[in-house]
Structure formats: C-alpha cells, structure tokens
Scaffold this motif. Sequence first.
Motif, PDB file in Angstrom:
ATOM      1  N   LEU A   7       0.669  -1.139  -0.290  1.00  0.00           N
ATOM      2  CA  LEU A   7       0.520  -0.003   0.290  1.00  0.00           C
ATOM      3  C   LEU A   7       1.055   1.659  -0.502  1.00  0.00           C
ATOM      4  CD1 LEU A   7      -3.127  -1.885   2.845  1.00  0.00           C
ATOM      5  CD2 LEU A   7      -3.090  -0.460  -0.243  1.00  0.00           C
ATOM      6  N   ILE A   8       1.820   1.109   0.924  1.00  0.00           N
ATOM      7  CA  ILE A   8       3.186   2.838   0.623  1.00  0.00           C
ATOM      8  C   ILE A   8       3.321   2.879  -0.842  1.00  0.00           C
ATOM      9  CG2 ILE A   8       4.897   2.952   1.480  1.00  0.00           C
ATOM     10  CD1 ILE A   8       5.079   1.794   4.498  1.00  0.00           C
ATOM     11  N   VAL A   9       3.185   1.670  -1.355  1.00  0.00           N
ATOM     12  CA  VAL A   9       4.265   1.728  -3.012  1.00  0.00           C
ATOM     13  C   VAL A   9       2.791   1.818  -3.690  1.00  0.00           C
ATOM     14  CG1 VAL A   9       4.801   0.073  -5.214  1.00  0.00           C
ATOM     15  CG2 VAL A   9       5.958  -0.218  -2.859  1.00  0.00           C
ATOM     16  N   ILE A  10       2.043   1.991  -3.542  1.00  0.00           N
ATOM     17  CA  ILE A  10       0.239   2.392  -4.417  1.00  0.00           C
ATOM     18  C   ILE A  10       0.082   3.701  -3.684  1.00  0.00           C
ATOM     19  CG2 ILE A  10      -1.825   2.173  -4.160  1.00  0.00           C
ATOM     20  CD1 ILE A  10      -1.640  -1.003  -4.366  1.00  0.00           C
ATOM     21  N   VAL A  11       0.442   3.790  -2.865  1.00  0.00           N
ATOM     22  CA  VAL A  11       0.600   5.759  -2.432  1.00  0.00           C
ATOM     23  C   VAL A  11       1.322   6.456  -3.127  1.00  0.00           C
ATOM     24  CG1 VAL A  11       0.089   7.031  -0.236  1.00  0.00           C
ATOM     25  CG2 VAL A  11      -1.068   4.941  -0.188  1.00  0.00           C
ATOM     26  N   TYR A  12       2.217   5.979  -3.145  1.00  0.00           N
ATOM     27  CA  TYR A  12       3.966   6.618  -3.566  1.00  0.00           C
ATOM     28  C   TYR A  12       3.529   6.744  -4.610  1.00  0.00           C
ATOM     29  CZ  TYR A  12       8.239   7.562  -5.884  1.00  0.00           C
ATOM     30  OH  TYR A  12       8.973   7.338  -6.231  1.00  0.00           O
ATOM     31  N   SER A  13       3.175   5.740  -5.411  1.00  0.00           N
ATOM     32  CA  SER A  13       2.946   5.951  -6.840  1.00  0.00           C
ATOM     33  C   SER A  13       2.156   6.889  -7.400  1.00  0.00           C
ATOM     34  CB  SER A  13       2.196   4.885  -7.323  1.00  0.00           C
ATOM     35  OG  SER A  13       3.241   3.108  -7.468  1.00  0.00           O
ATOM     36  N   ILE A  14       0.340   7.013  -6.605  1.00  0.00           N
ATOM     37  CA  ILE A  14      -0.391   7.834  -6.430  1.00  0.00           C
ATOM     38  C   ILE A  14       0.455   8.861  -6.964  1.00  0.00           C
ATOM     39  CG2 ILE A  14      -2.532   8.701  -5.825  1.00  0.00           C
ATOM     40  CD1 ILE A  14      -3.981   5.438  -5.571  1.00  0.00           C
ATOM     41  N   VAL A  15       0.549   9.831  -5.736  1.00  0.00           N
ATOM     42  CA  VAL A  15       1.868  11.238  -5.483  1.00  0.00           C
ATOM     43  C   VAL A  15       2.194  11.584  -6.627  1.00  0.00           C
ATOM     44  CG1 VAL A  15       2.654  12.224  -3.583  1.00  0.00           C
ATOM     45  CG2 VAL A  15       0.851  10.737  -2.824  1.00  0.00           C
ATOM     46  N   GLU A  16       2.805  10.693  -6.790  1.00  0.00           N
ATOM     47  CA  GLU A  16       3.780  10.469  -8.023  1.00  0.00           C
ATOM     48  C   GLU A  16       3.724  11.024  -9.418  1.00  0.00           C
ATOM     49  OE1 GLU A  16       7.535  11.142  -8.727  1.00  0.00           O
ATOM     50  OE2 GLU A  16       7.826  11.144  -6.146  1.00  0.00           O
ATOM     51  N   THR A  17       1.792  10.434  -9.369  1.00  0.00           N
ATOM     52  CA  THR A  17       0.952  10.367 -10.629  1.00  0.00           C
ATOM     53  C   THR A  17       0.790  12.562 -10.051  1.00  0.00           C
ATOM     54  OG1 THR A  17       0.974   8.561 -10.822  1.00  0.00           O
ATOM     55  CG2 THR A  17      -0.470  10.080 -12.048  1.00  0.00           C
ATOM     56  N   PHE A  18       0.281  12.347  -9.608  1.00  0.00           N
ATOM     57  CA  PHE A  18      -0.031  14.137  -8.702  1.00  0.00           C
ATOM     58  C   PHE A  18       0.522  14.619  -9.542  1.00  0.00           C
ATOM     59  CE2 PHE A  18      -3.529  12.069  -5.641  1.00  0.00           C
ATOM     60  CZ  PHE A  18      -4.180  12.241  -6.231  1.00  0.00           C
ATOM     61  N   GLU A  19       1.739  14.506  -9.001  1.00  0.00           N
ATOM     62  CA  GLU A  19       2.739  15.504  -9.869  1.00  0.00           C
ATOM     63  C   GLU A  19       3.305  15.602 -11.089  1.00  0.00           C
ATOM     64  OE1 GLU A  19       7.260  15.157  -6.906  1.00  0.00           O
ATOM     65  OE2 GLU A  19       5.055  14.377  -5.602  1.00  0.00           O
ATOM     66  N   LYS A  20       3.550  14.260 -11.543  1.00  0.00           N
ATOM     67  CA  LYS A  20       3.449  14.735 -12.830  1.00  0.00           C
ATOM     68  C   LYS A  20       2.356  15.451 -13.590  1.00  0.00           C
ATOM     69  CE  LYS A  20       6.890  11.228 -13.246  1.00  0.00           C
ATOM     70  NZ  LYS A  20       8.111  11.949 -13.100  1.00  0.00           N
ATOM     71  N   TYR A  21       1.196  14.969 -13.317  1.00  0.00           N
ATOM     72  CA  TYR A  21      -0.280  16.313 -13.724  1.00  0.00           C
ATOM     73  C   TYR A  21      -0.061  17.849 -13.190  1.00  0.00           C
ATOM     74  CZ  TYR A  21      -1.894  12.236 -16.052  1.00  0.00           C
ATOM     75  OH  TYR A  21      -2.390  10.854 -16.825  1.00  0.00           O
ATOM     76  N   GLY A  22       0.963  18.071 -12.350  1.00  0.00           N
ATOM     77  CA  GLY A  22       1.158  19.322 -12.706  1.00  0.00           C
ATOM     78  C   GLY A  22       0.781  20.055 -11.005  1.00  0.00           C
ATOM     79  N   VAL A  23       0.828  19.202  -9.782  1.00  0.00           N
ATOM     80  CA  VAL A  23       0.127  19.040  -8.729  1.00  0.00           C
ATOM     81  C   VAL A  23       1.256  19.662  -8.118  1.00  0.00           C
ATOM     82  CG1 VAL A  23      -1.181  18.553  -6.646  1.00  0.00           C
ATOM     83  CG2 VAL A  23      -1.952  17.923  -8.470  1.00  0.00           C
ATOM     84  N   PHE A  60       2.574   8.272   5.346  1.00  0.00           N
ATOM     85  CA  PHE A  60       3.542   8.826   6.420  1.00  0.00           C
ATOM     86  C   PHE A  60       5.308   8.651   5.292  1.00  0.00           C
ATOM     87  CE2 PHE A  60       1.811  10.924  10.187  1.00  0.00           C
ATOM     88  CZ  PHE A  60       2.054  11.740   9.292  1.00  0.00           C
ATOM     89  N   GLY A  61       4.818   6.644   5.238  1.00  0.00           N
ATOM     90  CA  GLY A  61       5.835   6.479   4.511  1.00  0.00           C
ATOM     91  C   GLY A  61       5.874   6.764   3.024  1.00  0.00           C
ATOM     92  N   ALA A  62       5.104   6.879   2.651  1.00  0.00           N
ATOM     93  CA  ALA A  62       4.588   7.027   1.155  1.00  0.00           C
ATOM     94  C   ALA A  62       5.136   7.979   0.932  1.00  0.00           C
ATOM     95  CB  ALA A  62       3.267   7.088   0.309  1.00  0.00           C
ATOM     96  N   VAL A  63       4.759   9.866   1.540  1.00  0.00           N
ATOM     97  CA  VAL A  63       5.539  10.813   1.334  1.00  0.00           C
ATOM     98  C   VAL A  63       7.196  10.742   1.710  1.00  0.00           C
ATOM     99  CG1 VAL A  63       6.194  13.034   2.708  1.00  0.00           C
ATOM    100  CG2 VAL A  63       3.685  12.077   2.436  1.00  0.00           C
ATOM    101  N   GLY A  64       7.937   9.821   2.446  1.00  0.00           N
ATOM    102  CA  GLY A  64       9.194   9.577   3.263  1.00  0.00           C
ATOM    103  C   GLY A  64       9.451   9.342   1.552  1.00  0.00           C
ATOM    104  N   VAL A  65       9.244   8.073   1.114  1.00  0.00           N
ATOM    105  CA  VAL A  65       9.664   7.040  -0.184  1.00  0.00           C
ATOM    106  C   VAL A  65       9.829   8.489  -1.019  1.00  0.00           C
ATOM    107  CG1 VAL A  65       8.846   5.731  -1.816  1.00  0.00           C
ATOM    108  CG2 VAL A  65       8.951   5.519   0.265  1.00  0.00           C
ATOM    109  N   CYS A  66       8.818   9.300  -1.973  1.00  0.00           N
ATOM    110  CA  CYS A  66       8.269  10.255  -2.082  1.00  0.00           C
ATOM    111  C   CYS A  66       9.771  11.226  -2.251  1.00  0.00           C
ATOM    112  CB  CYS A  66       7.423  11.478  -2.204  1.00  0.00           C
ATOM    113  SG  CYS A  66       5.964  10.014  -2.806  1.00  0.00           S
ATOM    114  N   ASP A  67      10.118  11.654  -0.855  1.00  0.00           N
ATOM    115  CA  ASP A  67      11.356  12.146  -0.833  1.00  0.00           C
ATOM    116  C   ASP A  67      12.814  11.930  -0.933  1.00  0.00           C
ATOM    117  OD1 ASP A  67       9.601  15.109  -0.228  1.00  0.00           O
ATOM    118  OD2 ASP A  67       9.303  14.373   2.160  1.00  0.00           O
TER     119      ASP A  67
END
Length: 83
Positions: A7-23, A60-67
């Motif tokens: 689930l951390i990896v899935i949430v990380y992927s969703i967050v990265e997708t948001f960033e790619k679309y300009g958020v 928080f794990g997904a945010v940590g992975v993103c950073d």
Amino acid sequence: MLDISVLIVIVYSIVETFEKYGVSRITAHLFAIPLGLISSFLLLHGTIKERLLEGLLIGFGAVGVCDTASNLLNRVKSKLLNS
C-alpha cells in the motif's frame, strides 16, 4: 506487514502521478496521508485504532519514499551533469 508495504508503494505511485500532472509537490505529498487512511480502512483488517495507525504509517511512509527518491534522483542528476 507485506500489505502495508504494498500500500505504501501504491500511495507513492498515486502521489507521483499527481506531481506529473502539475500538482505542486507539497500539495501532492499532503494527499498521501488521506490516501493512506482510506486504503487502510478499505483494504486492511483490524480494529479502528489499528487501521488509523496503519493508515498513518502508509501515508507517512509514502511521503518518505517520495522525498528520498526525489532527493536521490536530484543528487544523481547533479553529479552526472557536473562530471
């Protein structure tokens, strides 16, 4: 524990997708916490207290992975460009 890791990896992927679309990066990372909570309530089993804690861990794990991934990528790019 494997469920939380997936689930951390899935949430990380969703967050990265948001960033790619300009958020903006900060806004996209803020989405990780509610996404982690929602995913824990929909996909994990346990008491409400366990789901809340696991959801926060996922977010928080997904945010940590993103950073961490972003910082590592920026460092590698800067070293390759300066070489």
